[in-house]
Structures are given as structure tokens and as C-alpha cells.
Design an enzyme around this catalytic site. Structure first.
Site, PDB file in Angstrom:
ATOM      1  N   SER A  19       0.876  -1.458   0.699  1.00 13.19           N
ATOM      2  CA  SER A  19       0.203   0.031  -0.122  1.00 13.19           C
ATOM      3  C   SER A  19       0.542   1.515  -0.178  1.00 13.19           C
ATOM      4  O   SER A  19       1.077   1.608  -1.135  1.00 13.19           O
ATOM      5  CB  SER A  19      -1.661   0.051   1.326  1.00 13.19           C
ATOM      6  OG  SER A  19      -2.516  -0.474   0.800  1.00 13.19           O
ATOM      7  N   ASP A  26       9.213   5.834 -11.092  1.00  9.86           N
ATOM      8  CA  ASP A  26       8.407   6.848 -12.105  1.00  9.86           C
ATOM      9  C   ASP A  26       9.344   7.898 -12.463  1.00  9.86           C
ATOM     10  O   ASP A  26       9.148   7.777 -13.996  1.00  9.86           O
ATOM     11  CB  ASP A  26       7.125   6.711 -11.937  1.00  9.86           C
ATOM     12  CG  ASP A  26       6.038   5.276 -12.279  1.00  9.86           C
ATOM     13  OD1 ASP A  26       7.000   3.895 -12.653  1.00  9.86           O
ATOM     14  OD2 ASP A  26       4.610   5.597 -12.588  1.00  9.86           O
ATOM     15  N   LYS A  38      -1.351  -4.201  -3.517  1.00 14.01           N
ATOM     16  CA  LYS A  38      -2.258  -3.853  -2.779  1.00 14.01           C
ATOM     17  C   LYS A  38      -2.616  -2.087  -3.523  1.00 14.01           C
ATOM     18  O   LYS A  38      -2.047  -1.300  -2.928  1.00 14.01           O
ATOM     19  CB  LYS A  38      -2.749  -3.762  -1.134  1.00 14.01           C
ATOM     20  CG  LYS A  38      -3.922  -2.916  -0.942  1.00 14.01           C
ATOM     21  CD  LYS A  38      -3.531  -3.472   0.713  1.00 14.01           C
ATOM     22  CE  LYS A  38      -5.434  -2.809   1.269  1.00 14.01           C
ATOM     23  NZ  LYS A  38      -5.293  -1.022   1.570  1.00 14.01           N
TER      24      LYS A  38
END
Length: 450
Positions: A295, A306, A320
Site C-alpha cells: 500500500s 516512475d 495492494k
């Protein structure tokens, strides 16, 4: 820098700032009221039959709470009902501080055993030690109490007193303590030569302040210009508050999107962006993850990956990719409901897939064994990757060697899938050593380039 939010995306505690949600309609507005009444009538029939004919008497409260829990658990692994006590405990853990004594305890042979006193707390200052046995609280024996009841007795308003009767070896003595504010320490740090190491164990309200304090202390110890780089350890971090995940990511980013969340309604999407300023001044950063990173941990590692701001090292994360909203109910209980999915800056949903590390490094390299591992995609009723409905058969498609995971919402060890991982042949933290080696290598490369 924080962002107000009701949402929490962790595997255990699921609340940010708590507030009452707007009342929801009882029946659908699509002409299906007749069906709704039919099923509610069916529920009433079953409820009355159980009340009248079940072999033992069962209270209305127990039956209704069980029915609500069953309804929510059928949706996905993270939606659930919290009674008053569970909701109260969740808020304590989310806030990261409470009035108490500052000792980690467990139950052993009818006594409360001290695991460790927390530094700079009443218990620590009073000299309590690991393996001390607390046999009475304010003169009342703890025998017969479960662990939660004993913990509740030790917690209380700041400034109030409590007397512990302690057994240490052959000695038994009383210790009087005054309760104080105890903070759950979610950030720890140390240095390895010229490398700064920071571990975040959960994303409670102390995560970002703890991170900034850790970085400041590392710079003082090593010298800001001498720091070769930093390691951010998110292994076995089950998650936490959305605003803290955003804040920790923002600490290392100058600009760009950190994470976006989307629900089934197009008007309920949110985007969180970084603000100028990198607290480590562009120094190299390695993030350690494993199968227990879930999470909020995946938001941070996904955002930094990224944006090419950090090298992600370790094994594939838990996967998750959903957001839970806490809806307080009457009587002090609450509803924990999955309301959104989250996406990394590049638009990836990591639901049931996880974050793949840039450099896959199992925990050790000498002996391969089979451990019982479970990730999000293995949970019964888990949301599938992109669709809105649950997909009990959803499985991760890759086979990166994982480390042990924690079961979402409960924090207990997850059940088996029997995936291969490597087991350390010694106490050496192999992943950490490889991260340190990488930063040393980057530093040497820069020196040779100059």
C-alpha cells in the site's frame, strides 16, 4: 506538508483524518427497491429463525455485527466492520501516540512479559528491562486477564499514576509510574560509513516528521557533503496513511505527480503532486522492498521509480492497490470500505501485481528453501487488476522470489502459497549489504568521472 484525507491504504490501520461521511441512501434509485425489500425481508426471516431456534441463546448485537462483517468481508479482503474497541485501537495506532507507559509487552504463563521498554518513556526511565514479568497492576493480579485488557489498564490519561508489581528473576518489587505521551516510533535510522540508512516501519502520523529528523541527524553525523547516498528501507512495511505516503515521496521529489486515486465515479478522482525541494539534495537513493511492502510503501516506491529518483531493490512488493475510507457509525463503531484504486505517476495500477524492483535481490544467496507466502492477488475475493468486481482467481503473473508478507487488515502472518525464496545462512542482511555496495559504487564512479 500534509494533505487532509479520510483515506488510508495500509494493510493494518485504515484511517487518516476521521470524519463522518454523508448519509447514504438505503435503497438503490434504479427501480430495484422491490428486490431490496425482498432480500431485507429474507434477512429478517433468517434473523428471527436463528433467534428462536438456535441451540444456544445469541444476542441481537452479536448476530447483527456478524451479519455486517460477513457482508463486508464478501466484497474484498480489506473492507470490514470495526466495533467500538477495534475502532478505538485503530485511531491510536494511526495517530502514532497515546497516553501510557511505553513498554512493548506480550502474554506469557499468565503474566505480562516485557519485550522492550520504548526509549525516553516512563517505563524506560524507571528501569524496566526485557523479560521482566508484570504480575499485578495497582495491586490487582494480571492472572486471568487477556493481553488487550492488561494493555488497556496500563494506558490512560497523561499525568495519572499506576503501580506495577514486577518480578525479575527471584526478586519481586513495585514500581510507580506516571503515564505520559508515548509516541509509536515508526522511523529508525543509522549510518554505515558514509551511507545514511532510514527504516520506516509504518506510515502513521509520525512518518514524515521522523524521516526529516532522521535525514537531519545523518547529515550532522556524516557531514552533508560527505554523504554518499541514502537507503530507505520499506521492507515489511504494511502501509499507512495516504497523506504520509505522499509526504514521504514529496520529500525526495521536486515536481510531478506522486499518485492518483480513482473511484467508480468519475468526479471522485484525486491527484497528488510534489512540491519543489529535495531534502537530500539529489543524492543517490536506494529503496528496499519485499513481499511485505504494501500500500503506502508501494505508493512511495512506485512514485520514486516512475520519476527515476531512486533505485528500487529487493523483491516484488505485496500488490495492494486499493484505498479504504473510514466511515464512523453510531455507537462508536465504524465501517472500513474500499472506495478507490490508486495509480502510480505513469498510470500503473499495482493491484495484485506489486512493484517490481529495478534490481531483484533475494534476502540471501546461499540456500534456497520454500516458505509460505501470500500476496494481495492470492487473497480470496481480492480486487482484480483493473475491473471493479472482485476476482477470487486473480494471481500475480510473475515469479520474482518474495520475502514473507503480512496479511492486510490484521497484520498477522499470511497463509501459504509455497513460493521459493532464499533463506539467509547467517544473520547478515544481504539486501542491505547490496544496497550499500551499490551506493559505494555510484560514489566511486562519480569520483573517477571527476
Amino acid at each position: 506538508m500534509t494533505h487532509a484525507s479520510l483515506k488510508r491504504i495500509g494493510s493494518g490501520i485504515l484511517a487518516g483524518a476521521l470524519a463522518f461521511a454523508a448519509p447514504l441512501p438505503v435503497f438503490a434509485a434504479d427501480g430495484s427497491d422491490a428486490d431490496t425489500f425482498k432480500y431485507l425481508s429474507l434477512f429478517g426471516d433468517v434473523f428471527e429463525r436463528v433467534k428462536s431456534d438456535y441451540v444456544d441463546e445469541v444476542s441481537d448485537e452479536k448476530l447483527i455485527e456478524a451479519a455486517i462483517s460477513g457482508m463486508l468481508s464478501s466484497l474484498d479482503p480489506h473492507s470490514s466492520y470495526m466495533n467500538k474497541d477495534s475502532f478505538s485501537d485503530m485511531r491510536v495506532q494511526t495517530k502514532g501516540e497515546f497516553g501510557g507507559l511505553g513498554i512493548e509487552v506480550t502474554l506469557e504463563d499468565g503474566a505480562i512479559k516485557v519485550v522492550s521498554p520504548i526509549e525516553d518513556t516512563p517505563a524506560f526511565k524507571a528501569g524496566l528491562q526485557p523479560n521482566d514479568l508484570i504480575i499485578a497492576l495497582d495491586g490487582e493480579p494480571v492472572a486471568g486477564l487477556d493481553l488487550q485488557a492488561a494493555v488497556d489498564k496500563m494506558r490512560g490519561p497523561v499525568g495519572t499514576d499506576i503501580k506495577l508489581t514486577v518480578k525479575r528473576g527471584d526478586q519481586t518489587f513495585d514500581v510507580s509510574l506516571t503515564r505520559d505521551v508515548v509516541k509509536i516510533r515508526s522511523v529508525r535510522h543509522e549510518t554505515y560509513g558514509d551511507v545514511g540508512y532510514i527504516r520506516i516501519t509504518s506510515f502513521n502520523e509520525q512518518a514524515e516528521p521522523g524521516l526529516l529528523d532522521a535525514i537531519s541527524d545523518i547529515k550532522k553525523k556524516i557531514g552533508e557533503n560527505k554523504v554518499e547516498g541514502y537507503i530507505l528501507d520499506l521492507r515489511f512495511n504494511p502501509g499507512g496513511l495516504l497523506d504520509q505516503a505522499v509526504a514521504v515521496s514529496d520529500a525526495f521529489l521536486d515536481s510531478g505527480e506522486i499518485v492518483s486515486t480513482r473511484s467508480r465515479r468519475n468526479d471522485n478522482a484525486s491527484r497528488f503532486n510534489a512540491t519543489p525541494g529535495d531534502v537530500i539534495g539529489g543524492k543517490p537513493l536506494v529503496v528496499l522492498i519485499n513481499g511485505g511492502s504494501a500500500s503506502a510503501s508501494e505508493i512511495v516506491s512506485g512514485a520514486l521509480q516512475d520519476h527515476h529518483r531512486a533505485v528500487i531493490m529487493g523483491t516484488r512488493s505485496f500488490g495492494k492497490g486499493s484505498v479504504q475510507t473510514i466511515i464512523p457509525l453510531s455507537g462508536g463503531s465504524a465501517l472500513r470500505l474500499t472506495t478507490q484504486r490508486y495509480y502510480t505517476p505513469s498510470g500503473r495500477s499495482i493491484q495484485a501485481k506489486g512493484i517490481e524492483p529495478d534490481i531483484n535481490v533475494p534476502q540471501a544467496h546461499l540456500e534456497e528453501v520454500t516458505l509460505n507466502i501470500q500476496r494481495e492477488g492470492d487473497l480470496k475475493g481480492a480486487l482484480d487488476v483493473d475491473n471493479k468486481s472482485g476476482n477470487p482467481a486473480a494471481k500475480p503473473t510473475d515469479a520474482a522470489a518474495p520475502a514473507d508478507a503480512k496479511a492486510p487488515a490484521t497484520g498477522t502472518t499470511a497463509p501459504a502459497t509455497g513460493e521459493p525464496v532464499t533463506k539467509p545462512a547467517s544473520d547478515e542482511d544481504y539486501q542491505l549489504m547490496r544496497a550499500i555496495d551499490l551506493l559505494h559504487g555510484v560514489a566511486l564512479f562519480k569520483q573517477s568521472a571527476n
